[in-house]
Structures are given as C-alpha cells and as structure tokens.
Design a protein around this motif. Structure first.
Motif, PDB file in Angstrom:
ATOM      1  N   PHE A   1      35.886  51.514  34.134  1.00 44.59           N
ATOM      2  CA  PHE A   1      36.963  52.335  33.576  1.00 44.59           C
ATOM      3  C   PHE A   1      38.248  51.541  33.358  1.00 44.59           C
ATOM      4  O   PHE A   1      38.926  51.724  32.361  1.00 44.59           O
ATOM      5  CB  PHE A   1      37.271  53.516  34.522  1.00 44.59           C
ATOM      6  CG  PHE A   1      36.346  54.690  34.339  1.00 44.59           C
ATOM      7  CD1 PHE A   1      35.026  54.515  34.005  1.00 44.59           C
ATOM      8  CD2 PHE A   1      36.822  55.987  34.509  1.00 44.59           C
ATOM      9  CE1 PHE A   1      34.174  55.595  33.854  1.00 44.59           C
ATOM     10  CE2 PHE A   1      35.982  57.075  34.351  1.00 44.59           C
ATOM     11  CZ  PHE A   1      34.650  56.883  34.030  1.00 44.59           C
ATOM     12  N   THR A   2      38.606  50.688  34.327  1.00 46.73           N
ATOM     13  CA  THR A   2      39.947  50.112  34.284  1.00 46.73           C
ATOM     14  C   THR A   2      39.996  48.702  33.703  1.00 46.73           C
ATOM     15  O   THR A   2      41.067  48.136  33.584  1.00 46.73           O
ATOM     16  CB  THR A   2      40.560  50.029  35.701  1.00 46.73           C
ATOM     17  OG1 THR A   2      39.684  49.277  36.526  1.00 46.73           O
ATOM     18  CG2 THR A   2      40.770  51.400  36.305  1.00 46.73           C
ATOM     19  N   ARG A   3      38.853  48.135  33.312  1.00 53.58           N
ATOM     20  CA  ARG A   3      38.884  46.743  32.885  1.00 53.58           C
ATOM     21  C   ARG A   3      39.474  46.594  31.477  1.00 53.58           C
ATOM     22  O   ARG A   3      39.452  47.506  30.666  1.00 53.58           O
ATOM     23  CB  ARG A   3      37.476  46.162  32.897  1.00 53.58           C
ATOM     24  CG  ARG A   3      36.570  46.792  31.860  1.00 53.58           C
ATOM     25  CD  ARG A   3      35.163  46.332  32.036  1.00 53.58           C
ATOM     26  NE  ARG A   3      34.265  47.193  31.284  1.00 53.58           N
ATOM     27  CZ  ARG A   3      33.100  46.768  30.812  1.00 53.58           C
ATOM     28  NH1 ARG A   3      32.733  45.531  30.995  1.00 53.58           N
ATOM     29  NH2 ARG A   3      32.324  47.601  30.161  1.00 53.58           N
ATOM     30  N   GLY A   4      39.966  45.402  31.224  1.00 54.53           N
ATOM     31  CA  GLY A   4      40.388  45.019  29.884  1.00 54.53           C
ATOM     32  C   GLY A   4      39.914  43.605  29.652  1.00 54.53           C
ATOM     33  O   GLY A   4      39.051  43.120  30.378  1.00 54.53           O
ATOM     34  N   ALA A   5      40.486  42.940  28.648  1.00 56.37           N
ATOM     35  CA  ALA A   5      40.086  41.565  28.381  1.00 56.37           C
ATOM     36  C   ALA A   5      40.685  40.647  29.434  1.00 56.37           C
ATOM     37  O   ALA A   5      41.706  40.974  30.038  1.00 56.37           O
ATOM     38  CB  ALA A   5      40.550  41.150  26.999  1.00 56.37           C
ATOM     39  N   GLY A   6      40.025  39.516  29.655  1.00 59.54           N
ATOM     40  CA  GLY A   6      40.621  38.537  30.558  1.00 59.54           C
ATOM     41  C   GLY A   6      39.622  37.763  31.378  1.00 59.54           C
ATOM     42  O   GLY A   6      38.414  37.817  31.119  1.00 59.54           O
ATOM     43  N   LEU A   7      40.131  37.039  32.358  1.00 60.55           N
ATOM     44  CA  LEU A   7      39.361  36.141  33.229  1.00 60.55           C
ATOM     45  C   LEU A   7      38.397  35.262  32.438  1.00 60.55           C
ATOM     46  O   LEU A   7      38.767  34.772  31.361  1.00 60.55           O
ATOM     47  CB  LEU A   7      38.606  36.951  34.290  1.00 60.55           C
ATOM     48  CG  LEU A   7      39.428  37.492  35.465  1.00 60.55           C
ATOM     49  CD1 LEU A   7      38.503  38.168  36.467  1.00 60.55           C
ATOM     50  CD2 LEU A   7      40.206  36.390  36.163  1.00 60.55           C
ATOM     51  N   LEU A   8      37.188  35.076  32.938  1.00 63.01           N
ATOM     52  CA  LEU A   8      36.246  34.179  32.272  1.00 63.01           C
ATOM     53  C   LEU A   8      35.707  34.772  30.984  1.00 63.01           C
ATOM     54  O   LEU A   8      35.158  34.076  30.141  1.00 63.01           O
ATOM     55  CB  LEU A   8      35.079  33.841  33.217  1.00 63.01           C
ATOM     56  CG  LEU A   8      35.447  33.189  34.546  1.00 63.01           C
ATOM     57  CD1 LEU A   8      34.206  32.951  35.375  1.00 63.01           C
ATOM     58  CD2 LEU A   8      36.177  31.878  34.313  1.00 63.01           C
TER      59      LEU A   8
ATOM     60  N   THR B   1      45.027  45.777  35.489  1.00 67.21           N
ATOM     61  CA  THR B   1      44.657  47.163  35.774  1.00 67.21           C
ATOM     62  C   THR B   1      43.386  47.199  36.630  1.00 67.21           C
ATOM     63  O   THR B   1      43.270  47.995  37.559  1.00 67.21           O
ATOM     64  CB  THR B   1      44.424  47.942  34.461  1.00 67.21           C
ATOM     65  OG1 THR B   1      43.561  47.187  33.616  1.00 67.21           O
ATOM     66  CG2 THR B   1      45.722  48.213  33.747  1.00 67.21           C
ATOM     67  N   LEU B   2      42.464  46.279  36.301  1.00 69.49           N
ATOM     68  CA  LEU B   2      41.225  46.185  37.082  1.00 69.49           C
ATOM     69  C   LEU B   2      41.537  45.825  38.537  1.00 69.49           C
ATOM     70  O   LEU B   2      40.987  46.417  39.478  1.00 69.49           O
ATOM     71  CB  LEU B   2      40.326  45.117  36.451  1.00 69.49           C
ATOM     72  CG  LEU B   2      39.052  44.748  37.181  1.00 69.49           C
ATOM     73  CD1 LEU B   2      38.102  45.914  37.208  1.00 69.49           C
ATOM     74  CD2 LEU B   2      38.384  43.571  36.512  1.00 69.49           C
ATOM     75  N   LEU B   3      42.480  44.890  38.692  1.00 65.87           N
ATOM     76  CA  LEU B   3      42.857  44.449  40.030  1.00 65.87           C
ATOM     77  C   LEU B   3      43.434  45.618  40.834  1.00 65.87           C
ATOM     78  O   LEU B   3      43.077  45.819  42.000  1.00 65.87           O
ATOM     79  CB  LEU B   3      43.877  43.312  39.914  1.00 65.87           C
ATOM     80  CG  LEU B   3      44.237  42.584  41.196  1.00 65.87           C
ATOM     81  CD1 LEU B   3      43.020  41.886  41.764  1.00 65.87           C
ATOM     82  CD2 LEU B   3      45.346  41.576  40.946  1.00 65.87           C
ATOM     83  N   VAL B   4      44.313  46.390  40.196  1.00 67.85           N
ATOM     84  CA  VAL B   4      44.891  47.551  40.873  1.00 67.85           C
ATOM     85  C   VAL B   4      43.775  48.496  41.321  1.00 67.85           C
ATOM     86  O   VAL B   4      43.753  48.964  42.462  1.00 67.85           O
ATOM     87  CB  VAL B   4      45.892  48.282  39.954  1.00 67.85           C
ATOM     88  CG1 VAL B   4      46.237  49.649  40.517  1.00 67.85           C
ATOM     89  CG2 VAL B   4      47.148  47.460  39.775  1.00 67.85           C
ATOM     90  N   GLY B   5      42.820  48.750  40.430  1.00 67.53           N
ATOM     91  CA  GLY B   5      41.704  49.636  40.761  1.00 67.53           C
ATOM     92  C   GLY B   5      40.954  49.153  41.981  1.00 67.53           C
ATOM     93  O   GLY B   5      40.658  49.918  42.903  1.00 67.53           O
ATOM     94  N   HIS B   6      40.649  47.842  42.014  1.00 70.08           N
ATOM     95  CA  HIS B   6      39.891  47.315  43.143  1.00 70.08           C
ATOM     96  C   HIS B   6      40.702  47.365  44.443  1.00 70.08           C
ATOM     97  O   HIS B   6      40.167  47.664  45.497  1.00 70.08           O
ATOM     98  CB  HIS B   6      39.434  45.885  42.841  1.00 70.08           C
ATOM     99  CG  HIS B   6      38.164  45.847  42.070  1.00 70.08           C
ATOM    100  ND1 HIS B   6      37.048  45.206  42.493  1.00 70.08           N
ATOM    101  CD2 HIS B   6      37.823  46.429  40.899  1.00 70.08           C
ATOM    102  CE1 HIS B   6      36.074  45.367  41.614  1.00 70.08           C
ATOM    103  NE2 HIS B   6      36.527  46.096  40.630  1.00 70.08           N
ATOM    104  N   ILE B   7      42.000  47.060  44.338  1.00 71.90           N
ATOM    105  CA  ILE B   7      42.817  47.075  45.556  1.00 71.90           C
ATOM    106  C   ILE B   7      42.876  48.496  46.128  1.00 71.90           C
ATOM    107  O   ILE B   7      42.769  48.688  47.336  1.00 71.90           O
ATOM    108  CB  ILE B   7      44.234  46.517  45.270  1.00 71.90           C
ATOM    109  CG1 ILE B   7      44.132  45.038  44.930  1.00 71.90           C
ATOM    110  CG2 ILE B   7      45.136  46.705  46.486  1.00 71.90           C
ATOM    111  CD1 ILE B   7      45.441  44.391  44.583  1.00 71.90           C
TER     112      ILE B   7
END
Lengths: 295, 286
Positions: free
Chosen positions: A226-233, A151-157
């Motif tokens: 707003f759009t982040r969730g758990a993940g990455l590092l 979801t975070l990725l979509v927001g940034h794109i």
C-alpha cells in the motif's frame, strides 16, 4: 505380585501416553513443514511445476543468483528491514525509557496509543496510512506523488515500534533504580548515567525488540504493497520486496522455479538462526544456574 | 557586589537551564509525536473519509454514501458475513489442533525439550507469502484446485498459517498450569474428562482468549491467503478493503476500515479482562 503388576500397568500407560504425545507432535510438525519441504526437495530439479522430477541439478541455484529481479527484491527487503528496525529500535527504546520516567497519567496515555497498532488489523493500518498520504498529496502537495521509500519506511516503523516499546518496558521494570542514582552520585552527567547504567541493563529487551522488528519487516506484505513508491534498488519503479514480488508471481501461476532455491536458502538461514537462539538460551540458562549456585 | 537585577536574571537563566536541561522523560516525546502523526491522525482521517463523499473537484462533503453503499449491497454485506464465519471457523479449528499440541509440548512427561517449541515457531520466520504460495502449489499438485474448492483450500491455508500463532500463547499458559491442582483433582476421584473440564480448562482460559485474538481478526482481514488459495474466487473483508485501495475508492475503503475498527474495539472490550496476555505473546517470540 499385585503391586508389581499394577506398577507395570502404570508404567505401560505412561509409555503409551508419551509415544502417543510425541507422535501427535511430530505429525502436526510434519504437516506444517510439508509445503516448505516439498519446495526444498524440488529445488534440486529444473521442472517448472513441483511434482515432476526431471533429474537432479543445481541449476536453479545458479539461475537464482542470475535473476536480477529476485536479487533486487531481496536487497530491498533486507535494506528496508535493517533501516526500519534500527530506527524503530531507537525510537521505541527512547519512548519506553521516557514513558517509564513520566508521570503516571502521561505514561498511561502513551501506553494506550501504543496498544492501537498492536491490536489493529494490518490492513487497517495500511489503508489508514495510505489514505492520509493521499490526503496530504491532494491537499498539501498539489497532487505531486508523495509515495516513496519514506512512506514505506513510516509504514514499517509503525508496525514495529510498539513491539520494541513492549520488549523494553519489562526490562525497565526489572532494573535496579539505585544504579542510575549511584552513577549520578559518582559524578556522571545524566547522559553518561543513562548510557552507562540504564542502557546496558535493558539491552536484552532492546535486542529482542530489534530482532522482532526485523522479522515483522521481512514478513510484511500489505503495508509494503500500500505505502510503497519508487526508490531503493528498484530505481524508477515501485519498490519491490520479496513479499510483493512473490505475490505478483503466484497470482499468475506457480512459484517460479528459482524461488524454490531461494526457499531452501531462507530455510537454512532460519534453521541456523533457530539453532543459535537455542544454544544461546541453553548457555544463558546454565550461567543463571551457576550464579544462583554461588550465592 | 551584585545588583538585585543581575541576581534576578541569574535566577531566570538558572530556571531556564533546569527546564531545558535533559530529563529522561523527554525521551518519549519523539515516540509519542510519531505515533500521534502516523497512528491517530490516519485513523481520524479514515473516520472523516468514511462519512464523506468526494465531488468531481476533489472537495469533501459530509455524506452517508459509503454507509448506504455498503449496507445496500448484498455482495458487500455477504462478504462481511462470510469473513466473520471463516474467522470463527479458523479460530475453532486452530484451537482444536493447537490446544492438545500445546498441552503435550508443555507436558514434561512427553516433551522436555524447548527445541520442539522453536520448531513450531520457526515457520513464522519464513516469508508468509512464500509459504502461502507453497501451500497452494502443494494442494494443486494433489489435485485440490483453489478455483474449484475455494472454501476448502482457503481454510487449509488459514489453518496452516495461523496454527503457530495459536500454539505459542497456549504453550505459555500451559507451562504455568498449576500441576498440584491437576494431581489433586485426580486424587480426589475425577475421571480424565472431569480433570480436564474442572482443572485444566479453566486455568488455560487466558491462553485460549489470546490465541483466539491472534487468529480471528487477522483471518477475516487477510488478503494474500484467501486471494492466493482460492485463486481469487473467495473475497474476504481484507480483499474488499484491498480492492477499494487498488481502485482508489477511498471513501468506501475507509468505511470498511471503520467497520473493522469497530469490530476490533468490540472484541477488545469483550476480552479486556485478559488484555495483558496479548502484548506479551508476540514479544515472547524472542
């Protein structure tokens, strides 16, 4: 005599104007850089607050590289920036090429939709995406958490992709259309022609779209928050980027001392980047002059 | 010896191949679908949420609750008015500082170096949350506490953050100024003030408009700057929207986002004549 006096007066005025102008420019520049410069100056001392000098030391720099929290945030920030900028660049470039060869009506629809995220307030983009994800979460996924890296990725794109489109578009307009046709006539398949003529021609636009995407991603706070969730590092926890981490820290108190060291490093990286951009511009300008001179 | 039937089928497959085969315009399909899904659909959902309520079972029903909630609450309307005021004030201050600076930067008699322009853009490449924190800490060091002077410190932070965004579009207009016209106005006996109002100002209107667009909306919808510099004492419209997000008040938040959208469309309609400049300026960063 009169003329030389008048000439001298005019010259004096020009010099006064120049000095005044340069002073004004430098004064505003100094004010603009003051907060950053103060942080940088106090990155060489260990005091908790800026303004107190407890002797020169490099300790903040070693503390910076031991701070798990900051390194994770920094890693996340860079990962998100590179991944989202790459995807945005591909998507936006394809969009621009496609729209350029579409019929006028289709193109104008695409351009209108492209304008929306450009003029929209960032917080509205962030909230509308979040509300949609919440909507999907409630009515489609039965309440399961949809917020994640994706979801975070979509927001940034969404933040970046219109700007890639807008960087590539003028290059397509300047392109020589005969090149593509020539490639086809010389036996290229449409795919080969695209990669051998169109893409190299619009490369400067693609590159500037990519760089712009990177900076937009690095600087973003509200869409990330707003759009982040758990993940990455960050693993099981919410993804922390530099922006969200700094925001969480400065809400409670002054900027943590280690981050002053980080500011110095960021400043140096940006400075080197700016120098490279300038040098590149100058070299290109010189080449341009040479080429004009030849013909 | 081909039967008419097989020729027909060949014809059909030939057509199919021509239809399915690669055409450059198909490249825009994924882009368009992406924007449709993540720009247009979210805005539609915002509109739905703005004019619905959610009952205990989670079902949406049509209502003007958010509308009534917003306009019957003096604090919320007050936030909107204050945000508009701060937005206008910040735009004016940024223009008052940025305009002469952009003029001087573009004037060959003062500055021939593009490096100076890069120096003005460079702060934009440093993380803005970090810059905002740095401004706050510096103001604190000087004894200007955000909790005591929320308006003053927020305004300083806003000007500090948005000044580069004003200078860039103004500069791009200023380097295109028609020098001959300015010279002519001087030669024809205009004093410096007249030269400015009659020759320079009218030519730079597009730059002023796009600079104002760059500052006004982001200022009133900003969250981090007002929250940090006023130590939470000053709530702007962006803070209100963010608070509704943090409290999961989706309907109220959507309604406020809807107000923001209306404001954006109104300003766009007002400035549409100069719309072209806007897309160029952010791209012009590189």
């Amino acid at each position: 005599m009169v003329t030389t006096a008048a000439a001298r007066r005019i010259k004096r005025r020009a010099v006064a104007y120049k000095t005044f102008g340069q002073c004004a420019i430098w004064l505003v520049l100094l004010l603009m850089y003051l907060p950053i410069l103060v942080l940088i100056a106090f990155s060489f001392t260990e005091a908790t607050n800026i303004g107190t000098w407890t002797g020169f030391s490099w300790n903040l720099y070693s503390r910076l590289f031991q701070s798990q929290e900051i390194l994770v945030a920094l890693g996340n920030t860079l990962l998100i920036a590179v991944i989202s900028a790459t995807l945005s660049t591909i998507l936006g470039t394809c969009g621009a090429i496609g729209a350029f060869y579409s019929k006028k009506r289709a193109r104008s629809v695409i351009e209108k939709v492209t304008q929306i995220p450009v003029v929209n307030a960032e917080i509205v983009i962030a909230l509308s995406l979040t509300v949609m994800f919440v909507f999907l979460q409630t009515y489609l996924f039965g309440g399961a958490n949809v917020f994640s890296f994706w979801t975070l990725l979509v927001g940034h794109i969404i933040l970046q992709v219109p700007f890639v489109y807008l960087s590539v578009k003028p290059k397509l307009q300047q392109m020589d259309p005969a090149l593509y046709e020539a490639a086809l006539d010389l036996g290229c398949t449409p795919n080969q022609a695209l990669f051998k003529t169109t893409i190299p021609e619009i490369m400067p636009g693609i590159a500037s779209g990519f760089l712009l995407s990177i900076t937009l991603s690095l600087d973003d706070f509200i869409v990330t928050a707003f759009t982040r969730g758990a993940g990455l590092l960050s693993g099981e926890k919410n993804i922390e980027t530099l922006s969200t981490l700094v925001q969480a820290k400065i809400k409670k108190g002054p900027i943590p001392p280690e981050m002053r060291a980080l500011t110095t490093i960021i400043f140096l990286v940006v400075l080197v980047g700016a120098i490279l951009v300038t040098v590149y511009r100058n070299v290109k300008a010189k080449q341009g002059k040479k080429r004009v001179g030849r013909y | 010896m081909k039967s008419p039937k097989s020729r027909k089928s060949q014809h059909f497959f030939g057509n199919l191949k021509r239809i399915v085969s690669f055409k450059r315009k198909y490249l825009s399909i994924p882009y368009f679908i992406f924007l449709l899904l993540f720009v247009l659909v979210p805005i539609l959902i915002i509109l739905v949420y703005a004019f619905t309520g959610t009952d205990d079972a989670g079902n949406l029903y049509f209502s003007f609750d958010s509308f009534v909630n917003f306009f019957s609450s003096p604090t919320k309307v007050n936030v909107l008015v204050v945000s508009l005021f701060i937005g206008v004030l910040n735009t004016i201050i940024c223009l008052l500082i940025g305009y002469p600076i952009a003029y001087l930067l573009a004037d060959k008699k003062v500055n021939k170096n593009y490096v100076m322009v890069i120096l003005f853009i460079m702060p934009m490449w440093i993380n803005f949350v970090l810059r905002t924190g740095a401004t706050r800490d510096l103001l604190n060091m000087w004894g200007l506490k955000g909790g005591e002077y929320p308006y003053l410190s927020t305004m300083i932070g806003m000007v500090y953050n948005y000044l580069p965004f004003t200078i860039l579009p103004l500069y791009t207009t200023m380097i295109k100024l028609d020098k001959a016209q300015i010279e002519a106005s001087r030669d024809l006996g205009c004093n410096p003030v007249q030269t400015f109002t009659k020759a320079i100002l009218p030519q730079s209107v597009p730059g002023i408009i796009s600079a104002a667009e760059m500052v006004f909306m982001p200022t009133m919808s900003s969250y981090v700057i007002s929250d940090t510099l006023s130590e939470g004492k000053l709530t702007l419209f962006g803070n209100s929207i963010a608070n509704s997000f943090y409290n999961s008040l989706w309907n109220d938040g959507s309604f406020m986002a809807f107000i923001m959208l209306v404001l954006i469309f109104v300003t766009m309609a007002l400035t549409s004549r100069f719309g072209k400049e806007k897309e160029e300026r952010k791209v012009g960063l590189w």
